[in-house]
Scaffold this active site. Sequence first.
Site, PDB file in Angstrom:
ATOM      1  N   LYS A   1     -15.241  27.869 -25.330  1.00 31.00           N
ATOM      2  CA  LYS A   1     -13.825  28.234 -25.388  1.00 31.00           C
ATOM      3  C   LYS A   1     -13.175  27.918 -24.045  1.00 31.00           C
ATOM      4  CE  LYS A   1     -11.457  31.763 -24.296  1.00 31.00           C
ATOM      5  NZ  LYS A   1     -10.203  31.119 -23.835  1.00 31.00           N
TER       6      LYS A   1
ATOM      7  N   CYS B   1     -11.907  29.744  -6.641  1.00 28.14           N
ATOM      8  CA  CYS B   1     -12.681  30.931  -6.275  1.00 28.14           C
ATOM      9  C   CYS B   1     -13.381  30.744  -4.934  1.00 28.14           C
ATOM     10  CB  CYS B   1     -13.669  31.274  -7.368  1.00 28.14           C
ATOM     11  SG  CYS B   1     -14.576  29.848  -7.919  1.00 28.14           S
TER      12      CYS B   1
HETATM   13  P1  ADP Z   1      -8.387  33.971 -14.863  1.00 28.10           P
HETATM   14  O1  ADP Z   1      -7.831  34.988 -13.967  1.00 28.10           O
HETATM   15  O2  ADP Z   1      -8.967  32.761 -14.226  1.00 28.10           O
HETATM   16  O3  ADP Z   1      -7.504  33.632 -16.028  1.00 28.10           O
HETATM   17  P2  ADP Z   1     -10.118  35.254 -16.754  1.00 28.10           P
HETATM   18  O4  ADP Z   1     -11.448  35.833 -16.495  1.00 28.10           O
HETATM   19  O5  ADP Z   1      -9.062  36.137 -17.314  1.00 28.10           O
HETATM   20  O6  ADP Z   1      -9.697  34.649 -15.362  1.00 28.10           O
HETATM   21  O7  ADP Z   1     -10.221  33.997 -17.682  1.00 28.10           O
HETATM   22  C1  ADP Z   1     -11.274  33.070 -17.691  1.00 28.10           C
HETATM   23  C2  ADP Z   1     -11.628  32.735 -19.116  1.00 28.10           C
HETATM   24  O8  ADP Z   1     -12.030  33.939 -19.768  1.00 28.10           O
HETATM   25  C3  ADP Z   1     -10.472  32.181 -19.959  1.00 28.10           C
HETATM   26  O9  ADP Z   1     -10.988  31.195 -20.832  1.00 28.10           O
HETATM   27  C4  ADP Z   1     -10.012  33.382 -20.729  1.00 28.10           C
HETATM   28  O10 ADP Z   1      -9.390  33.059 -21.954  1.00 28.10           O
HETATM   29  C5  ADP Z   1     -11.311  34.098 -20.984  1.00 28.10           C
HETATM   30  N1  ADP Z   1     -11.209  35.530 -21.266  1.00 28.10           N
HETATM   31  C6  ADP Z   1     -10.276  36.407 -20.840  1.00 28.10           C
HETATM   32  N2  ADP Z   1     -10.534  37.652 -21.318  1.00 28.10           N
HETATM   33  C7  ADP Z   1     -11.657  37.550 -22.064  1.00 28.10           C
HETATM   34  C8  ADP Z   1     -12.445  38.477 -22.827  1.00 28.10           C
HETATM   35  N3  ADP Z   1     -12.144  39.756 -22.902  1.00 28.10           N
HETATM   36  N4  ADP Z   1     -13.539  37.999 -23.468  1.00 28.10           N
HETATM   37  C9  ADP Z   1     -13.881  36.708 -23.384  1.00 28.10           C
HETATM   38  N5  ADP Z   1     -13.182  35.786 -22.691  1.00 28.10           N
HETATM   39  C10 ADP Z   1     -12.095  36.199 -22.038  1.00 28.10           C
END
Ligand code: ADP
Length: 481
Positions: free
Chosen positions: A178, A288
């Site tokens: 994803k 990062c």
């Molecule tokens: P960033 O701050 O870089 O957006 P995230 O950790 O929110 O960091 O996002 C990184 C990836 O994780 C993206 O592909 C996002 O869609 C996905 N993501 C965000 N929340 C979740 C979740 N609860 N479970 C799985 N994937 C997630």
Amino acid sequence: MKLNDPTLLKTDSYINGAWHGGNTRFAVTNPATGDVIAEVADLGAAETTAAIDAAVPAQKAWAARTAKDRAMVMRKWYELIMANAEDLAVILTTEMGKPLAEAKGEIAYGASFIDWFAEEARRVCGDVMESPIPDKRFLTFKQPIGVFGAITPWNFPIAMITRKVAPGIAAGCACVLKPAEQTPLSALALAELAERAGIPAGVMNIVTGMDAPAIGNTLCADDRIRKMTFTGSTEVGRILMQQSAHTLKKMSLELGGNAPLIVFDDADLDVAIAGAMASKYRNAGQTCVCANRIFVQDGVYDEFARRLTEASAAMKVGNGMEEGVEQGPIIDSQGLDKIERHVADAVSKGAEVLTGGHRHELGGTYYQPTVLANMSSDMMMFGEETFGPVAGLFRFTSDDEAVAMANDTEFGLAAYIFTDSTSRLFRVSEALEYGMVSANTGIFSSEVGPFGGVKSSGLGREGSKYGIDEFMEIKFVCVGI
Ligand code: ADP
């Protein structure tokens, strides 16, 4: 978006070798202009399960081929990416905002993992051990772990995918990936090229969608997924690890950083300024491993601050598609809000703005390259990464003080040091609680070096000769003779 090959612009998900539109779509916007550039398939849990269903038999067939054969297909994929680098860079800059020159650099960097792991696939070796028992023989086999789930962020829309998929498929695994909802187009273009290269249906599945928690939980809960690999925030990394506990998956987590950059009195200041600029402003500070806290020793503090301010103020900010632009927009308004919060907090606690400190006059999500002096450890910027173009300067006197401040964080990804003393270089490198130390250079990442963190920055290593092991199991075989 002008592409030499417009068929690289895909907006449907890629599952089991076919393109799936789904019932609803979500908008992808250009952060430089706010324009909608595509409407992408919005899939969820059901399609993720369908992708796993496809990946299971595909993985078995892929693993049954020789490593040499897999390597040849991967090599073709690498060549197609390099041949289409120009178009991939345009797609990347349009959906993510980084300057086109940086995007081109990312395409080459991202492709290098495919080239490297195509070679590594052929060098996987088990062992034959000296047996402690006369009538038994001891061996190990290395075998692919199976189907893995991958979730990637928006800041390196190509490289964070290839760094996971390349070692995985080199090992003989298949994946369900994803991509970040902000940058699905680069991922889908990679899938198109993978198909053209001959990567079989079901080996590399890309599920696009807005409901990341649903897709993520489906991957983590399914016991046919034997490994999760994730790059993103520490908060989401923890969620995925918790969700994977029930099925006890192997995990690779590349999470947040809070990189210190330490400039000692004996550093070559030309090198230190160039390194700090490269580390701080790469991708507008949205990586990062970007320097988040810059510690400068007393003797060079004023000179370093003056020169960094001059260089920062001279940076060209703008749409990444324009010639000569060095800093693009921030990915979205949430990212911009965090930068503003961090700067306001620092200023309220006594930081001095040497340059910048505000949104850029271009509007949108542009932010001025900023240098703050007189920083202290009670500020938000000390404890968490700003993910923006803000350089905060902290003054220090002794080496021990610098190391203690650098280590005073839950994170441990990358650290930078600038010194001309060899003994100091070794002493400080050893004392830093970080997965990576970059000495006298601001850019260190390569397919050949192991990338990864300690503490809350994650688990596992990507790239290098170690990267493929993350996707393999060691099987011990004891043979009675
Ligand atoms: P960033 O701050 O870089 O957006 P995230 O950790 O929110 O960091 O996002 C990184 C990836 O994780 C993206 O592909 C996002 O869609 C996905 N993501 C965000 N929340 C979740 C979740 N609860 N479970 C799985 N994937 C997630």
